[in-house]
Each structure stands twice: as structure tokens, then as C-alpha cells.
Motif scaffolding. Structure first.
Motif: not given
Ligand code: AMP
Length: 293
Positions: A153-155, A179-181, A187-189
Motif C-alpha cells: 500500500k505504501d509502495r 495491500t489489504v482492502r 485500502a485499509m489505513s
Molecule cells: P503504518 O502504521 O501506516 O506506518 O503502516 C505500517 C505498515 O503496515 C507499513 O509497512 C504499511 O505499508 C503497512 N500497511 C498499512 N496499511 C496496509 C494495508 N491496507 N495493506 C497492507 N499493508 C498495510
């Protein structure tokens, strides 16, 4: 015996934990996060669980990767909820460092990964990837992981870390994860929590724009501008959407393409109201052919 996940705060305790395991030749799978965990994070942890003797998750909202007008102070936090989720997927230890210990007075050393940090988010968030690379290298040095898991997701972040690992001869395997959706494709965030119900509906436009681009790729479209135009038109249908960037880039260098050949990544950053969301999709004729056989 009841399993109790460890919580470590001090850098010295974290180092002692990982060095003791390494002495016993145990593998450590590491998932760095900023917390407010969702299924995307948990997928990384499950993969790490399946591939390593021990799993470590860090939660650290890293100040050096936020710009002065960004959301550092209101970034969502839920430590107890996060700890329960980690424990439920079998994480062995949580690393929860204090910012004052990560960046003590006098801190002055940063990692700049040059080319791949420049386009896309690097252009709109100056200094962001410098902060990311610096914290990830510090965490790698503290944790000494065998493998580290990052989401596609954060390519661009993933490519920055991969470049750093190669350039600086790091002894860690970087593992990309899909990426999990949500069910509708968003996209989950952690930042999705900022969206109002109406904005949440509009936010699906990012994934839909990517799907329209995938349709062009399947039809053999070669002109990168057509992809960008098609995606822009889909985003423009939403009243609260404002484009930061929409681009078609090389999957490894992330430099903008003019002609599309075997593979490309469509990448976009869109503000829905005040919330900046990113998403991307890899198009690849070769892997598609492999999947079909
Ligand atoms: P973050 O907490 O946003 O810094 O994310 C931590 C890790 O989780 C990073 O490697 C992100 O790329 C990964 N990540 C965040 N959202 C997703 C998603 N929807 N699908 C897969 N990986 C994710």
C-alpha cells in the motif's frame, strides 16, 4: 501456562531481547508500525508469524516523517486495543519506544535515499522519506531482525527501504506484503478513521480509479497520459476529492512513464476533505500470464 506478550520501551531492553534470541539462532520477524492497527497491519504480522521463530511489532509515531503542517499531533492512537490485536495474532513482543529516547538532544544523523524518494509522495511531502529511512534503519539496528515486513500500500516507502537495504548492505530480508482492502475496495489505513460517513463513501474513488486504469492495461493501452486522464476523471466525480498526484510509474524506479510496456504502477494521492489518502496498483503482463497458468 498463559502466554504473555512482552512490552519493551527502553532501547537497551529491546537490544537485549533480540540479541539473546540471535545467540540461540532464532529468527526474528519484525513489523514496524505507527499503531492504530487494522487488518492490513495484522496481515503483515500473520505472515511474520508463519515465517519466523519470534515476531516483534513496534509502535512509534515517528515525528521526523511528518511535515510541520501534517497530522502528527492528531494521529490516531489506541495502545490497549493495539496490544490486544497483536497478542491475538501471536506477536511475542511489542516495542514502544519513547520519542525522547529515539531522538535525544544532539541527534543529527539522517539517511537520504535519493532517486526513489523524489517522485510521488516525496515531491509533496519534502523530508518524509528521509524521516522514514532514518527511523527504519534505527529500528533495524536496535531490533536486528531476520526479516522485516512492509505493505505494498505504501509502495514508495517499500522501494525506499529496499534501496536502503541494498545500498547499505543491511542483513535483513525485506518482505513485501499485498495491500489489504475493505469490502468496497478502499485500502485499509489508520487515516481512514478521519473520514466522515459521507467522505468514507467518496474515498472508494481511489480504488475505482485504479481499477479503471487496470482495465486500460488489460486492453493493451500504451499511452501513460490516457491512464492519468481516466483516473483523474473518476476522482473528479467526488465533490470532496482534491488530487495531490496521479501518476503512472516504473514499478522499481517509480519514475514517471510516458509509454507503458510490460509493467507499470498506477499511483495516486488524493485528499478527501482534509484527509490525504494514497493507493497504488501494479500492472504486469508477465505475472498475469504466470498466474493464469
Ligand atoms: P503504518 O502504521 O501506516 O506506518 O503502516 C505500517 C505498515 O503496515 C507499513 O509497512 C504499511 O505499508 C503497512 N500497511 C498499512 N496499511 C496496509 C494495508 N491496507 N495493506 C497492507 N499493508 C498495510
Amino acid at each position: 501456562m498463559v502466554f504473555v506478550m512482552e512490552r519493551l520501551t527502553a532501547v537497551s531492553d529491546m537490544k537485549a531481547w533480540s540479541r539473546a534470541l540471535l545467540k540461540q539462532s532464532r529468527t526474528i520477524g519484525f513489523v514496524p508500525t505507527m499503531g492504530y492497527l487494522h487488518e492490513g497491519h495484522l496481515a503483515l504480522m500473520r505472515r511474520a508469524r508463519a515465517e519466523n521463530d519470534r515476531v516483534l511489532v513496534s509502535i512509534f509515531v515517528n515525528p521526523t516523517q511528518f511535515g510541520p503542517s501534517e497530522d502528527l499531533n492528531r494521529y490516531p492512537r489506541d495502545l490497549e486495543g493495539d496490544a490486544k490485536k497483536c497478542s491475538d495474532v501471536g506477536v511475542d513482543a511489542l516495542f514502544l519506544p519513547e520519542a525522547s529516547q529515539v531522538y535525544p538532544p544532539g541527534f543529527q544523523t539522517y539517511v537520504d535515499v535519493e532517486e526513489v524518494s523524489r517522485p510521488l509522495c516525496g515531491a509533496s511531502r519534502p523530508g518524509h522519506f528521509r524521516g522514514v529511512a532514518t527511523i527504519v534503519l534505527k529500528l533495524f539496528n536496535i531490533v536486528a531482525p531476520t526479516r522485516a515486513y512492509f505493505g505494498e500500500k505504501d509502495r514508495q516507502q517499500l522501494r525506499v527501504i529496499m534501496a536502503m537495504a541494498v545500498d547499505l548492505d543491511l542483513d535483513v530480508e525485506i518482505v513485501p506484503c499485498e495491500t489489504v482492502r475493505e469490502a468496497d475496495g478502499l485500502a485499509m489505513s489508520s487515516r481512514n478513521a478521519y473520514l466522515s460517513p459521507d467522505q468514507r463513501k467518496q474515498a472508494v474513488c481511489l480504488h475505482q480509479a485504479l481499477l479503471e486504469a487496470a482495465g486500460l492495461f488489460d486492453k493493451g493501452e500504451r499511452n501513460a497520459d490516457r491512464y492519468v486522464r481516466t483516473m483523474s476523471q473518476r476522482i473528479a466525480q467526488e465533490p470532496d476529492a482534491g488530487v495531490d498526484y496521479i501518476s503512472l510509474v516504473h514499478p522499481e524506479t517509480l519514475q514517471a512513464l510516458t509509454d507503458v510496456d510490460d509493467a507499470a504502477v498506477a499511483a495516486l494521492a488524493v485528499k478527501i476533505g482534509d484527509t490525504r489518502l494514497i493507493d497504488n496498483m501494479l500492472f504486469n503482463h508477465r505475472s498475469r500470464k504466470i498466474q493464469q497458468t
